[in-house]
Design a protein around this motif. Structure first.
Motif, PDB file in Angstrom:
ATOM      1  N   ALA A 110     -13.138  -4.099  -9.670  1.00 23.65           N
ATOM      2  CA  ALA A 110     -13.670  -3.847  -8.325  1.00 23.65           C
ATOM      3  C   ALA A 110     -12.729  -2.941  -7.526  1.00 23.65           C
ATOM      4  N   PHE A 111     -11.436  -3.084  -7.787  1.00 23.40           N
ATOM      5  CA  PHE A 111     -10.462  -2.250  -7.062  1.00 23.40           C
ATOM      6  C   PHE A 111      -9.213  -2.069  -7.916  1.00 23.40           C
ATOM      7  N   VAL A 112      -8.378  -1.158  -7.480  1.00 25.55           N
ATOM      8  CA  VAL A 112      -7.087  -0.944  -8.156  1.00 25.55           C
ATOM      9  C   VAL A 112      -5.985  -1.063  -7.105  1.00 25.55           C
ATOM     10  N   SER A 113      -4.882  -1.684  -7.500  1.00 20.36           N
ATOM     11  CA  SER A 113      -3.777  -1.861  -6.555  1.00 20.36           C
ATOM     12  C   SER A 113      -2.491  -1.265  -7.140  1.00 20.36           C
ATOM     13  N   LEU A 114      -1.518  -1.072  -6.278  1.00 23.62           N
ATOM     14  CA  LEU A 114      -0.203  -0.593  -6.727  1.00 23.62           C
ATOM     15  C   LEU A 114       0.828  -0.854  -5.639  1.00 23.62           C
ATOM     16  N   HIS A 115       2.093  -0.725  -6.016  1.00 20.65           N
ATOM     17  CA  HIS A 115       3.182  -0.807  -5.039  1.00 20.65           C
ATOM     18  C   HIS A 115       3.907   0.526  -5.006  1.00 20.65           C
ATOM     19  N   VAL A 116       4.346   0.899  -3.824  1.00 24.33           N
ATOM     20  CA  VAL A 116       5.119   2.137  -3.699  1.00 24.33           C
ATOM     21  C   VAL A 116       6.204   1.913  -2.644  1.00 24.33           C
ATOM     22  N   ARG A 117       7.389   2.498  -2.894  1.00 23.82           N
ATOM     23  CA  ARG A 117       8.469   2.393  -1.915  1.00 23.82           C
ATOM     24  C   ARG A 117       8.037   3.049  -0.608  1.00 23.82           C
ATOM     25  N   VAL A 118       8.344   2.428   0.524  1.00 24.81           N
ATOM     26  CA  VAL A 118       7.926   2.985   1.811  1.00 24.81           C
ATOM     27  C   VAL A 118       8.536   4.368   2.059  1.00 24.81           C
ATOM     28  N   GLY A 119       9.638   4.671   1.352  1.00 22.47           N
ATOM     29  CA  GLY A 119      10.284   5.979   1.530  1.00 22.47           C
ATOM     30  C   GLY A 119       9.864   7.029   0.519  1.00 22.47           C
ATOM     31  N   ASN A 120       8.969   6.712  -0.369  1.00 21.35           N
ATOM     32  CA  ASN A 120       8.577   7.652  -1.436  1.00 21.35           C
ATOM     33  C   ASN A 120       7.423   8.548  -0.970  1.00 21.35           C
ATOM     34  N   GLN A 121       7.805   9.603  -0.211  1.00 18.30           N
ATOM     35  CA  GLN A 121       6.790  10.449   0.447  1.00 18.30           C
ATOM     36  C   GLN A 121       5.848  11.132  -0.548  1.00 18.30           C
ATOM     37  N   VAL A 138       2.412  -4.719   3.751  1.00 14.64           N
ATOM     38  CA  VAL A 138       3.792  -4.362   3.391  1.00 14.64           C
ATOM     39  C   VAL A 138       4.434  -5.580   2.729  1.00 14.64           C
ATOM     40  N   GLU A 139       5.111  -5.362   1.619  1.00 14.84           N
ATOM     41  CA  GLU A 139       5.860  -6.452   0.988  1.00 14.84           C
ATOM     42  C   GLU A 139       7.347  -6.211   1.250  1.00 14.84           C
ATOM     43  N   LYS A 140       7.892  -7.054   2.089  1.00 13.63           N
ATOM     44  CA  LYS A 140       9.295  -6.910   2.512  1.00 13.63           C
ATOM     45  C   LYS A 140      10.245  -7.100   1.329  1.00 13.63           C
ATOM     46  N   LYS A 141      11.236  -6.217   1.242  1.00 11.97           N
ATOM     47  CA  LYS A 141      12.295  -6.314   0.216  1.00 11.97           C
ATOM     48  C   LYS A 141      11.709  -6.502  -1.189  1.00 11.97           C
ATOM     49  N   TYR A 142      10.650  -5.781  -1.474  1.00  8.18           N
ATOM     50  CA  TYR A 142       9.981  -5.916  -2.779  1.00  8.18           C
ATOM     51  C   TYR A 142      10.873  -5.420  -3.918  1.00  8.18           C
ATOM     52  N   TYR A 143      11.627  -4.357  -3.643  1.00 12.10           N
ATOM     53  CA  TYR A 143      12.433  -3.737  -4.704  1.00 12.10           C
ATOM     54  C   TYR A 143      13.835  -4.363  -4.776  1.00 12.10           C
ATOM     55  N   ALA A 144      14.447  -4.224  -5.963  1.00 11.91           N
ATOM     56  CA  ALA A 144      15.747  -4.874  -6.216  1.00 11.91           C
ATOM     57  C   ALA A 144      16.813  -4.434  -5.215  1.00 11.91           C
ATOM     58  N   ASP A 145      16.716  -3.177  -4.713  1.00 14.09           N
ATOM     59  CA  ASP A 145      17.724  -2.698  -3.754  1.00 14.09           C
ATOM     60  C   ASP A 145      17.370  -3.056  -2.307  1.00 14.09           C
ATOM     61  N   GLY A 146      16.313  -3.829  -2.101  1.00 15.60           N
ATOM     62  CA  GLY A 146      15.959  -4.300  -0.763  1.00 15.60           C
ATOM     63  C   GLY A 146      14.932  -3.451  -0.025  1.00 15.60           C
ATOM     64  N   TYR A 150       4.852  -0.637   0.162  1.00 12.52           N
ATOM     65  CA  TYR A 150       3.462  -0.703   0.587  1.00 12.52           C
ATOM     66  C   TYR A 150       2.678  -1.217  -0.603  1.00 12.52           C
ATOM     67  N   SER A 151       1.856  -2.226  -0.374  1.00  5.53           N
ATOM     68  CA  SER A 151       0.895  -2.634  -1.386  1.00  5.53           C
ATOM     69  C   SER A 151      -0.385  -1.875  -1.054  1.00  5.53           C
ATOM     70  N   MET A 152      -0.798  -1.002  -1.952  1.00  5.37           N
ATOM     71  CA  MET A 152      -1.952  -0.135  -1.683  1.00  5.37           C
ATOM     72  C   MET A 152      -3.130  -0.540  -2.550  1.00  5.37           C
ATOM     73  N   LYS A 153      -4.312  -0.147  -2.077  1.00  6.99           N
ATOM     74  CA  LYS A 153      -5.538  -0.569  -2.739  1.00  6.99           C
ATOM     75  C   LYS A 153      -6.586   0.536  -2.649  1.00  6.99           C
ATOM     76  N   LEU A 154      -7.393   0.644  -3.679  1.00  9.38           N
ATOM     77  CA  LEU A 154      -8.529   1.574  -3.665  1.00  9.38           C
ATOM     78  C   LEU A 154      -9.736   0.859  -4.271  1.00  9.38           C
ATOM     79  N   ILE A 155     -10.820   0.805  -3.525  1.00 16.66           N
ATOM     80  CA  ILE A 155     -12.063   0.228  -4.053  1.00 16.66           C
ATOM     81  C   ILE A 155     -12.621   1.206  -5.083  1.00 16.66           C
ATOM     82  N   LEU A 156     -12.999   0.668  -6.241  1.00 17.46           N
ATOM     83  CA  LEU A 156     -13.492   1.563  -7.299  1.00 17.46           C
ATOM     84  C   LEU A 156     -15.021   1.658  -7.263  1.00 17.46           C
TER      85      LEU A 156
END
Ligand code: COA
Length: 156
Positions: A110-121, A138-146, A150-156
């Motif tokens: 139904a949809f696809v999700s992903l995570h991306v660093r908030v600084g990865n323009q 937003v998932e706080k401190k999701y990455y190992a370096d803190g 952004y948890s992103m989503k696209l309806i398929l």
């Protein structure tokens, strides 16, 4: 010339190599093989025809939560990267589109999700501008370096 095709088991050391060059989030080979064996139609590679090197990949899966009752089936992008000298040629967009197509066509996701660093323009522009993903939360401190994700989503 660059060839894009579904990833095969023998591609996964090349995919791991590409991942190690481009991202701090790395995985053991068995995690790549788990993707290849479980959802073989969802991961794709870009190969330089002259060197036969893997220069880009998308590694994707069906979210394991989809197996729970009353949960919609959804796809998840585990990792994507393109080698530096092959960027801005449209490879990432093509790899994403192929994976998204099979998520829907084969698994009825139904949809696809992903995570991306908030600084990865660059990646944020790829997902939002080129592929129409939106930020779910937003998932706080999701990455190992803190860094937050952004948890992103696209309806398929
Ligand atoms: C993010 C990444 C995968 C993009 O790969 P790519 O093959 O260069 O992307 P594409 O050529 O398909 O670009 C598609 C769109 O993404 C956006 N984009 C890509 N690179 C960009 C950059 N450096 N700056 C701004 N926007 C960018 C643009 O909107 C572009 O569309 P346009 O060419 O019409 O402007 C690549 O930069 C990369 O491997 N980065 C390191 C690994 C990484 O961050 N992976 C994502 C983890 S979530």
């Amino acid at each position: 010339m660059i060839q894009i095709r579904q990833a095969l088991i023998e591609d996964f050391t090349g995919i791991q190599n590409c991942n190690l060059h481009n991202l701090p989030e790395n995985y053991q080979l068995k995690y790549y093989l788990y993707h290849a064996l479980t959802w073989p139609q969802l991961s794709f590679v870009a190969i330089d025809s002259s060197s036969k090197r893997i220069v880009g990949y998308v590694l994707a899966k069906i979210d394991e939560d989809s197996e729970k009752p009353n949960t919609p089936i959804s796809g998840h992008i585990t990792s994507i990267s393109v080698m530096r000298s092959y960027r801005k040629l449209g490879l990432a967009k093509k790899l994403m589109k192929l994976s998204q197509y099979n998520m829907k066509a084969i698994y009825n996701a139904a949809f696809v999700s992903l995570h991306v660093r908030v600084g990865n323009q660059a990646a944020i522009a790829l997902y939002q501008k080129s592929l129409s993903f939106s930020v779910d939360h937003v998932e706080k401190k999701y990455y190992a370096d803190g860094e937050d994700a952004y948890s992103m989503k696209l309806i398929l």
